[in-house]
Write a protein that holds these residues in place. Structure first.
Motif, mmCIF file in Angstrom:
data_model
loop_
_atom_site.group_PDB
_atom_site.id
_atom_site.type_symbol
_atom_site.label_atom_id
_atom_site.label_comp_id
_atom_site.label_asym_id
_atom_site.label_seq_id
_atom_site.Cartn_x
_atom_site.Cartn_y
_atom_site.Cartn_z
ATOM 1 N N UNK A 1 0.839 -1.194 0.000
ATOM 2 C CA UNK A 1 0.000 0.000 0.000
ATOM 3 C C UNK A 1 0.875 1.245 0.000
ATOM 4 N N UNK A 2 0.579 2.175 -0.903
ATOM 5 C CA UNK A 2 1.270 3.464 -0.928
ATOM 6 C C UNK A 2 0.273 4.535 -1.341
ATOM 7 N N UNK A 3 0.218 5.586 -0.552
ATOM 8 C CA UNK A 3 -0.795 6.612 -0.735
ATOM 9 C C UNK A 3 -0.191 7.840 -1.399
ATOM 10 N N UNK A 4 -0.837 8.338 -2.435
ATOM 11 C CA UNK A 4 -0.470 9.631 -3.023
ATOM 12 C C UNK A 4 -1.456 10.679 -2.515
ATOM 13 N N UNK A 5 -0.936 11.849 -2.189
ATOM 14 C CA UNK A 5 -1.782 12.954 -1.724
ATOM 15 C C UNK A 5 -1.437 14.209 -2.509
ATOM 16 N N UNK A 6 -2.474 14.842 -3.036
ATOM 17 C CA UNK A 6 -2.305 16.204 -3.553
ATOM 18 C C UNK A 6 -2.584 17.133 -2.378
ATOM 19 N N UNK A 7 -1.568 17.862 -1.958
ATOM 20 C CA UNK A 7 -1.651 18.637 -0.721
ATOM 21 C C UNK A 7 -1.903 20.106 -1.010
ATOM 22 N N UNK A 8 -2.885 20.658 -0.309
ATOM 23 C CA UNK A 8 -3.104 22.099 -0.275
ATOM 24 C C UNK A 8 -3.256 22.489 1.190
ATOM 25 N N UNK A 9 -2.421 23.377 1.668
ATOM 26 C CA UNK A 9 -2.475 23.789 3.057
ATOM 27 C C UNK A 9 -3.867 24.323 3.389
ATOM 28 N N UNK A 10 -4.388 23.900 4.543
ATOM 29 C CA UNK A 10 -5.715 24.326 4.964
ATOM 30 C C UNK A 10 -6.831 23.423 4.490
ATOM 31 N N UNK A 11 -6.484 22.326 3.826
ATOM 32 C CA UNK A 11 -7.497 21.373 3.359
ATOM 33 C C UNK A 11 -7.427 20.105 4.209
ATOM 34 N N UNK A 12 -8.234 19.091 3.854
ATOM 35 C CA UNK A 12 -8.208 17.818 4.564
ATOM 36 C C UNK A 12 -6.804 17.227 4.633
ATOM 37 N N UNK A 13 -5.975 17.528 3.624
ATOM 38 C CA UNK A 13 -4.688 16.842 3.509
ATOM 39 C C UNK A 13 -3.733 17.172 4.645
ATOM 40 N N UNK A 14 -3.914 18.298 5.333
ATOM 41 C CA UNK A 14 -3.066 18.597 6.495
ATOM 42 C C UNK A 14 -3.079 17.425 7.471
ATOM 43 N N UNK A 15 -4.268 16.986 7.819
ATOM 44 C CA UNK A 15 -4.391 15.914 8.815
ATOM 45 C C UNK A 15 -4.264 14.525 8.200
ATOM 46 N N UNK A 16 -4.575 14.394 6.914
ATOM 47 C CA UNK A 16 -4.306 13.112 6.266
ATOM 48 C C UNK A 16 -2.826 12.762 6.395
ATOM 49 N N UNK A 17 -1.987 13.748 6.162
ATOM 50 C CA UNK A 17 -0.541 13.533 6.257
ATOM 51 C C UNK A 17 -0.148 13.172 7.691
ATOM 52 N N UNK A 18 -0.692 13.881 8.667
ATOM 53 C CA UNK A 18 -0.422 13.581 10.071
ATOM 54 C C UNK A 18 -0.793 12.129 10.389
ATOM 55 N N UNK A 19 -1.954 11.706 9.925
ATOM 56 C CA UNK A 19 -2.428 10.346 10.198
ATOM 57 C C UNK A 19 -1.462 9.313 9.617
ATOM 58 N N UNK A 20 -1.084 9.501 8.361
ATOM 59 C CA UNK A 20 -0.205 8.535 7.703
ATOM 60 C C UNK A 20 1.148 8.455 8.391
ATOM 61 N N UNK A 21 1.647 9.595 8.844
ATOM 62 C CA UNK A 21 2.925 9.588 9.548
ATOM 63 C C UNK A 21 2.807 8.903 10.901
ATOM 64 N N UNK A 22 1.712 9.151 11.614
ATOM 65 C CA UNK A 22 1.505 8.502 12.912
ATOM 66 C C UNK A 22 1.404 6.988 12.770
ATOM 67 N N UNK A 23 0.786 6.530 11.675
ATOM 68 C CA UNK A 23 0.573 5.096 11.467
ATOM 69 C C UNK A 23 1.695 4.446 10.662
ATOM 70 N N UNK A 24 2.719 5.236 10.303
ATOM 71 C CA UNK A 24 3.849 4.723 9.505
ATOM 72 C C UNK A 24 3.389 4.081 8.198
ATOM 73 N N UNK A 25 2.426 4.714 7.560
ATOM 74 C CA UNK A 25 1.927 4.236 6.269
ATOM 75 C C UNK A 25 2.659 4.997 5.163
#
Length: 342
Positions: A1-25
């Motif tokens: 499993x590998x997740x790609x994220x299109x990141x824009x500050x202030x969007x859902x992706x701020x916390x999506x990134x936090x979650x993935x880092x916390x879970x080592x995904x």
């Protein structure tokens, strides 16, 4: 499993990134607008692609559906999925979809020819609520009180058309909110959104004019609020939005309540059942209640304003029980998205 994220500050992706880092995904940040984005997706062996694309950015609305539909052909899972994004920010599309699913909703009528719209005006009663297909926070919503006003709307709809962004509404709403909550923060918002409202931000100028259709929705009198229900997996979050002073509009008012008071819980049951029918991991509903306290759906969306819902106090489960808890909707989205396919 590998997740790609299109990141824009202030969007859902701020916390999506936090979650993935916390879970080592494993994840990678990709620019969805790169010309070689397909090659990048393949090079990084991406299995999932997440993008909180926004109705206020024309380039998002132009490109996101095309990209996601393309990469889904090679087995990549997307958030939102096609089931969630094809009707996003399109009230007309949602009318047909919800009618097909026989969901209780506020009746709406749409016409694509001027003659039919004019005949409708002569036969129906007023007031009615006029809306454009797109727009959040009630910026493209008007109460039409008379046949004369409706005729003017129809003439414009099948003539010069409507700007996709109602700048005056944004300006006046911001002023109203400032006078109600006089703070430095709101003063700065007045300056920012006031200028946007008067001069119209460049990003909105590229949206094409809305024309050659007209959408009228039934007006439910006496409303003082609506509720926003957000279903993510097996949890349903609640928010109450009170209307503006001397106004029927609740969306965008900024008058929010997060503690779930007494209301007809049939709305929660409808929200869960409809989410399954829609095949959406995350779906936000706007509900109103008629004179007999029956819940009526107004519209739906896969996306919403981040961070606001941190103030929610818990969630309803599918058995309609209330559970107090801390709320992080972005974490819930990515958790449910990744676990749906495992």
């Amino acid at each position: 499993m590998k997740i790609a994220i299109h990141h824009r500050k202030g969007s859902f992706s701020d916390r999506w990134i936090e979650y993935l880092e916390e879970k080592n995904i494993p994840y990678v940040l990709l620019n969805a607008f790169d010309n070689d984005i397909i090659a990048q997706v393949k090079e990084h062996q991406v299995t999932h692609f997440m993008w909180h694309f926004n109705q206020n950015y024309y380039e998002d609305m132009l490109h996101a559906r095309t990209l996601f539909r393309s990469i889904s052909q090679i087995g990549i899972k997307t958030f939102p999925s096609e089931d969630a994004y094809w009707h996003f920010d399109d009230k007309v599309a949602q009318k047909y979809l919800l009618e097909a699913l026989e969901v209780p909703l506020v009746k709406a009528d749409v016409f694509y020819h001027k003659k039919e719209a004019e005949e409708y005006i002569e036969k129906t009663s007023f007031p009615k609520v006029f809306k454009l297909k797109g727009g959040a926070g009630s910026i493209n919503v008007k109460l039409i009180k008379t046949k004369s006003q409706a005729r003017k709307i129809v003439n414009q709809a099948f003539g010069s058309g409507f700007a996709a962004f109602d700048s005056w509404t944004v300006f006046t709403d911001t002023i109203e909110r400032f006078w109600r909550q006089k703070t430095t923060h709101n003063f700065l918002r007045v300056l920012k959104w006031g200028f946007k409202g008067i001069f119209v931000d460049r990003q909105y100028k590229v949206f094409p004019k809305q024309r050659n259709y007209v959408y009228f929705q039934e007006f439910i009198p006496g409303l003082t609020y609506d509720i926003r229900l957000i279903v993510i997996g097996d949890k349903c979050y609640y928010l109450k939005r009170n209307t503006r002073d001397n106004d029927f509009r609740a969306s965008g008012s900024g008058r929010l309540e997060f503690a779930p008071g007494k209301f007809n819980l049939e709305a929660v049951d409808i929200a869960f059942k409809t989410a399954r029918q829609l095949k959406m991991i995350c779906v936000a509903y706007d509900f109103i209640f008629d004179s007999e306290d029956r819940p009526l759906m107004v519209e739906i969306s896969y996306g919403f304003q981040p961070y606001v819902y941190d103030q929610c106090q818990g969630f309803f489960d599918p058995a309609l029980n209330w559970n107090e808890s801390k709320v992080n909707l972005e974490y819930e989205i990515v958790h449910n998205f990744l676990n749906e396919f495992t």
